[in-house]
Each structure stands twice: as structure tokens, then as C-alpha cells.
Design a protein around this motif. Structure first.
Motif, PDB file in Angstrom:
ATOM      1  N   ALA A 168       0.838  -1.212   0.000  1.00  0.00           N
ATOM      2  CA  ALA A 168       0.000   0.000   0.000  1.00  0.00           C
ATOM      3  C   ALA A 168       0.871   1.260   0.000  1.00  0.00           C
ATOM      4  CB  ALA A 168      -0.911  -0.011   1.221  1.00  0.00           C
ATOM      5  N   GLU A 169       2.185   1.041  -0.148  1.00  0.00           N
ATOM      6  CA  GLU A 169       3.139   2.155  -0.178  1.00  0.00           C
ATOM      7  C   GLU A 169       3.075   3.011   1.088  1.00  0.00           C
ATOM      8  OE1 GLU A 169       2.795   4.047  -3.996  1.00  0.00           O
ATOM      9  OE2 GLU A 169       3.920   2.394  -4.899  1.00  0.00           O
ATOM     10  N   LEU A 170       2.980   2.285   2.209  1.00  0.00           N
ATOM     11  CA  LEU A 170       2.980   2.960   3.505  1.00  0.00           C
ATOM     12  C   LEU A 170       4.200   2.506   4.300  1.00  0.00           C
ATOM     13  CD1 LEU A 170      -0.800   2.545   4.380  1.00  0.00           C
ATOM     14  CD2 LEU A 170       0.363   4.716   3.935  1.00  0.00           C
ATOM     15  N   ALA A 171       4.604   3.344   5.242  1.00  0.00           N
ATOM     16  CA  ALA A 171       5.730   2.983   6.096  1.00  0.00           C
ATOM     17  C   ALA A 171       5.272   1.981   7.151  1.00  0.00           C
ATOM     18  CB  ALA A 171       6.290   4.222   6.777  1.00  0.00           C
ATOM     19  N   ALA A 172       6.227   1.196   7.668  1.00  0.00           N
ATOM     20  CA  ALA A 172       5.890   0.191   8.691  1.00  0.00           C
ATOM     21  C   ALA A 172       6.825   0.345   9.871  1.00  0.00           C
ATOM     22  CB  ALA A 172       5.978  -1.212   8.105  1.00  0.00           C
ATOM     23  N   PRO A 173       6.683   1.442  10.620  1.00  0.00           N
ATOM     24  CA  PRO A 173       7.571   1.663  11.764  1.00  0.00           C
ATOM     25  C   PRO A 173       7.416   0.549  12.805  1.00  0.00           C
ATOM     26  CG  PRO A 173       5.718   3.183  11.830  1.00  0.00           C
ATOM     27  CD  PRO A 173       5.672   2.518  10.493  1.00  0.00           C
ATOM     28  N   LEU A 174       8.547   0.225  13.456  1.00  0.00           N
ATOM     29  CA  LEU A 174       8.578  -0.899  14.389  1.00  0.00           C
ATOM     30  C   LEU A 174       9.150  -0.447  15.716  1.00  0.00           C
ATOM     31  CD1 LEU A 174       8.567  -3.994  15.039  1.00  0.00           C
ATOM     32  CD2 LEU A 174      10.890  -4.051  14.113  1.00  0.00           C
ATOM     33  N   LEU A 175       8.509  -0.900  16.782  1.00  0.00           N
ATOM     34  CA  LEU A 175       9.069  -0.682  18.120  1.00  0.00           C
ATOM     35  C   LEU A 175       9.263  -2.051  18.757  1.00  0.00           C
ATOM     36  CD1 LEU A 175       9.838   1.091  20.527  1.00  0.00           C
ATOM     37  CD2 LEU A 175       7.424   1.246  21.121  1.00  0.00           C
TER      38      LEU A 175
END
Lengths: 341, 341
Positions: free
Chosen positions: B219-226
Motif C-alpha cells: 500500500a506504499e505505507l511505512a511500517a515503523p517498528l518498536l
DNA sequence: AAAAAGGATGTTAGCGCTAACATGACAGCG
DNA sequence: CGCTGTCATGTTAGCGCTAACATCCTTTTT
């Protein structure tokens, strides 16, 4: 006619044995045994050579044979009434950590609150020549009791305090019940319903109720009881709240036998739009993390569960090492006044 | 000078043995053995007499000796990474119920997410000649893997699906991650933060993240991870919410690796007066009862944990009975859309 | 230098049970 | 009436390891 041509073989597994390792290493089997079990009693060079051979052959010691020969299994039998209850899980965790570090293996048994099943488990565990046995509670069937009495290894009875067979680590549940009810009275509640689940089996909840009732009788108040037929859970707590509201419309507080029930009721009150503690106060027992995270924070009593397991394990290890130990140890409890009362 | 006056005694325990029972009953020891283990192969009258003698002497069979002689222990080794996680407890419950009914005893091992410890436990359990071994996950140290490959008993790897050593029951975690993220996208969220705990060790959470990221990248979105450094818990979930709010102020949803974290965050949001899902949506994984009792009800994915344990046990029992079994079994998962998203 | 002590390794005899084979008694059968 | 089959029980020989005692050699002590 030949009698001894095939001298009756047993199905030996493919795995190498101590003796085979010994042959391959050119020593006697007892030396291999010592190299593995009491390495300091073997010449360092011999030991190195033996360990290399063990590695090369992929030898894995047969612990069953070793246990038979030495008449000792480094097993610790642990019998609990339920795995569905977080309390016992934490106790098991405490036991497991300490025992695993000391090289013991836990044999876990679950009685599902059935004393006959406990006796059956004890039989099995005695058959495994466990080094010690830990069980939750002081109540046992007479068959179980006599099995344990004849047994010549350490026994630890946990959770509650009283007339124990051997070692005993726990807390005074009647006092805990009294403590909470004193607290509720001090906050001004007068119509307090006690709610438990399967209390005939979870008799420690019954002891807390006894303490609760004692305090209320001293104050000349009634001590209505609701004893649910299923094991405690969040869902059951919700149900219990409904039932109390229907049958005791004037109740101003509910003293639950444990945090699961109490939190279930609290969350359900939230859904129903019932104010806690404005409309009704709620109290639990155990001090599970969950109760401390909900809003309002649950009033409860913290029992040192993991500590109890640890302490039990330490006491048993001391006894197994032949050191003197305290027979009865009270781990106490702490009132955690929250905002739900 | 007498050589054989004291013919070298071992410390025999006080307990009576099979042979003593046999003598007391006036039969041979094998008959006693049969009366206890295969009663149908002994004359009913003889059997009754033997059982009475067993009772009278308080004989408890030595299972260690029996196991050595028969080269079989009816032990099932069960290795899990943690007891702090309700998921593994439920799996163990499922295993235990089924195996205990079939007369097997569970040997529980806890790796604390350490693969070397797993290898060590496997060595020990092989040494006990377990009938079968159950372990959580497909990842093992190479030492562990080679031990298991040489072993000639059934092995069950649980929780996830893939290239297994033998039997395999589990679910597709990548698909589960994709499923939840699809759901969040469909609800209109675009700034979705994934929060896990010790993901290097809890790599199944990492697989769910992989699925999550895949969908967002499509979907051309970022996938930030914590990725938090401690084991998941309610408290940690609360902390995680704070951290996400601080570092990702524009986030509109948090996809948690499990229900404990998610519920902790949800309850914390409640305390902070942050609207869920109005201000931020929250999703979990596992379908624990807790998530279904909070308000708003937690959006999560239910994994059939107890069923997984049961199924694993059934498959193993079938294999042990020589019946043919399905090698790989997908137990699937179910999206539980709640009100938190 | 003989005696005592200690370290390293070996020999022997089980631990308590069951698998495999053996035996004997009795029933069924052509 | 001998043959085979079945049932009930017994004899024998380990399962793989370790405790207890024995042996041999090197050091230490007096």
C-alpha cells in the motif's frame, strides 16, 4: 538342537552405551561414568580423551539406568490443583527456576481439584523415586496421606499454613479474609457479599470466607455467600456481578475470592455503566498485575506467589543437602488498597 | 579371612519389591508383574490374591526399574520458551489433559527463549528415554537439531508451520500479520506502528511483523517498528503506548504483537483519557479472554491454543500407536474484530 | 627406608523390573 | 490317542548404569 547359538537377545536401542564408550576409549566403564559425573576424580588427560570419545560417538547417558543404579532421580514432583489459575503458574515458575538451576527436573501433576487424583499422582511419583514432592495444600485423601507418611523423602506442602506432614510454606488465608473485610468495613461498607467459585474444592477461598464472616459477625452484620459452580475466570466474574445485583440489590460491596472474578466483575460494571465504587465496591485476592492496571485500580491482597515457589524450592534444596530448615514458614500477605473500594 | 561373610550389600530402600510381593503371595515375580500390568493374562483368582498382597504390603512399583527393563518410560517431553505467557500455558494444558488420560507423564522444560538451553533440555530428555518430544517452534541450535534428527521417537514441533523434523501443528504467523494489517487498512488507518517485545527471540512475532510490513509496503505505507527489550506484559504495553505517542505523534493505530501488550496499552489509554479507537486504534494477537472483557473490546486474532495442544497430543498418540498421521496440520486463526479499531 | 596416605583406575555385583522363551496342564478334534 | 492349540505360570537373562570394595602406583611422612 543347539541351545546357545542365539543366546536370547533383547531389543537394544541403537544408541551407544557407557560400556561402548569405555571400549572405544580404552578404559573401564566406571571411569567413563566418573569422567561424566565426578570429573574431578579422573585424571585430566584421561577425562579429556573420554569426553572426546563421548562426543565422537554421540553418547547420551541413559538416565533411567543411572537412576536405578543410584536409587535417585533428581526429579521433583509438583502437584497443583489447576493450571487455569495464574496463581499456580507463578508458584510453578518460582519452583522451576530454582530447581532447574540446581539440576533437578520437575514432574508436573494436575489434580483438577480432585483428591483421589492427587493420591493417584502421588503413587506414580513415588514410583519414580522422586527426590522430593511439592503439593498445594494440606488436605489430602487418607490414602494419599498414608502414602506420604511412609515416604522417606522431603515433602513440601504449600499455599496455606497448618498441621503439615513435613515442610510447610504459605500464608494464613483466614487472616487474609479478615484483613480485607476489616478494610471494607473501615471504608463504610455494610452490605458485603462474598463470592467464590467451587469453594468446596478451592477450600482456601472458603478459609478466607470464614475470616470474612468472623469479622462481619463481630460487627453484627450478615455475611451472604455466593458460591459459583464453575472455576473462577473473568467471564464468571461478570456473571457473578449480574447475579449479585439481582439477588442482593442492597449490596454495597462484593468481596471476591480472587482477582480474576473481581476484575471480571469490575470490567463488566464498566460495560453496564455501574459506578465502582460509587454504586458498588469490589475487592479481590491475589494481587495479579491485571487488577492493578484496570481503572479503577482493584483493591486486593497481594500474596507472594513466585516468592512462595522460590522459598519452597530453597527449603527443599537445603533439606536435600542435609542442612537444617525451618519447618513452617509464613510468607505473609499485603493489603493493596485500590480505587475500587 | 572370610571372603563372603558379608556379601557386599547396596543400600536397598525400605520399600517392598516385586519379588517380595511374589514371595508373600507364593507365586513368581513375573506373575505379579503381569497381574499389575496385563491383568487379563492372569487367572482372576490368582490376580485377586496378588492384588490383596500388594495392598497389604503397601507395594508401590518402581517405575524406574520397569522403564529400564522395558526400555520405555511413557514420558512426554514438552519444551516451551516461557511460562510467563498465557499462550504456552494453554497449549500445555491441552497437551497435559490428553496425555494424562492416556497414561503418559509430561516432563516440562522451559528454555526462556534460549536455544542453547533448549539443546541442553533435549539432551536430558533423550536421556530419560521419553516416548515423544514436543517443542515450540521450528528453530533450533544445530546441536539440538542433530540430536533430534538421530532420535528414533516421534517429535512434534508446534505453534508455527514449515519445514519440520517430523510432525508439525501450528498456524501461519505471516498470514496472521497480513490479516490484521489488512483489517486495519480497511478501517482506514494509515499510520500503523507495530510493537513487539524481544522479537529476536520471539521470532514468531517477527513473522507477524513481516506479514504486516508486506501489506503496508504493497500500500506504499511505512511500517515503523518498536521492539521492546523486555518480555510482553500489561505493564510493558502501557509503557509502549507512552513511547509510541512520544515518538510517533501522528500514529493512528498500533498493531501489537500480542494481547498482553495490547490490553496493557488499552487500559493505559483509558487512564490517560485517550480515546480508543477515536484517538488511536489498538490491535492484538492471541484472542485471550482478557481482551474480550475490556471496553472497548480488543480487536485481535484468535489462535486455537488449547486445541493446538490437544491436536498435537492426539497426533502423537496416534503415531505412538503406529497409526498413520498427517505430518503437517494447520489449525488456522480467526480475526476477532472488536471495538478498539 | 619402611610405613602411611592418597590418587587413579579397575572388578564385581547388583538396582528392580520385564522380554523372551519354556513348561505343563488341559481342551478340542479327527 | 496322539496332535495341536490355548491358557496360566515359571525360568532365565539381561536393561545400562553406579556403589562398594580392591588394586596399584606415586607421594609424603617420620
Amino acid at each position: 538342537m543347539s541351545k546357545s547359538s542365539t543366546p536370547r537377545r533383547r531389543r537394544g536401542s541403537a544408541r551407544p552405551t557407557l560400556t561402548q564408550v569405555a571400549e572405544a576409549a580404552g578404559v573401564s566403564s566406571i571411569t567413563v561414568s566418573r569422567a561424566l559425573n565426578t570429573p574431578e576424580r579422573v585424571n585430566p588427560e584421561t577425562r579429556r580423551h573420554i569426553l572426546a570419545t563421548v562426543e565422537r560417538l554421540g553418547y547420551v547417558p541413559n538416565l533411567v539406568a543411572g537412576s536405578l543404579a543410584s536409587a535417585s532421580t533428581r526429579f521433583i514432583a509438583v502437584i497443583v490443583p489447576s493450571l487455569a489459575n495464574a496463581v499456580f503458574i507463578e508458584v510453578i515458575q518460582g519452583l522451576q527456576e530454582t530447581f532447574e538451576d540446581a539440576g533437578y527436573q520437575i514432574l508436573l501433576g494436575n489434580t483438577d481439584y480432585d483428591l483421589d487424583r492427587e493420591a493417584q499422582l502421588v503413587r506414580t511419583f513415588l514410583g519414580w523415586s522422586c527426590s522430593a514432592l511439592v503439593t498445594a495444600g494440606l488436605r489430602h485423601s487418607s490414602a494419599c496421606r498414608s502414602l506420604l507418611q511412609q515416604w522417606d523423602h522431603p515433602i513440601m506442602e504449600m499455599m496455606e499454613l497448618g498441621e503439615a506432614l513435613d515442610l510447610n510454606v504459605g500464608l494464613d488465608h483466614t487472616a487474609a479474609g479478615r484483613c480485607m473485610t476489616h478494610h471494607l468495613l473501615s471504608r463504610g461498607y455494610r452490605q458485603i457479599v462474598y463470592v467464590g467459585a467451587r469453594m468446596a474444592e478451592d477450600y482456601r477461598a472458603g478459609m478466607r470466607y470464614a475470616g470474612h464472616r468472623e469479622v462481619l459477625e463481630d460487627a453484627e452484620l450478615a455475611a451472604p455467600l455466593l458460591d459459583l459452580a464453575r472455576l473462577g475466570s473473568l467471564e464468571l466474574g461478570a456473571l457473578a456481578l449480574d447475579q449479585v445485583l439481582a439477588t442482593h440489590p442492597r449490596a454495597d460491596a462484593i468481596h471476591f475470592a480472587n482477582d480474576d472474578l473481581a476484575t471480571g466483575a469490575l470490567l463488566h460494571a464498566q460495560r453496564l455503566g455501574i459506578g465502582v465504587p460509587k454504586d458498588i465496591a469490589i475487592a479481590g485476592f491475589n494481587g495479579l498485575p491485571l487488577g492493578q492496571q484496570v481503572t479503577p485500580r482493584l483493591t486486593t491482597i497481594r500474596s507472594p506467589r513466585q516468592r512462595m515457589g522460590q522459598l519452597a524450592a530453597e527449603q527443599l534444596l537445603a533439606r536435600l543437602a542435609g542442612e537444617p530448615v525451618t519447618l513452617r514458614q509464613d510468607v505473609g500477605f499485603t493489603l493493596l488498597p485500590g480505587d475500587s473500594s
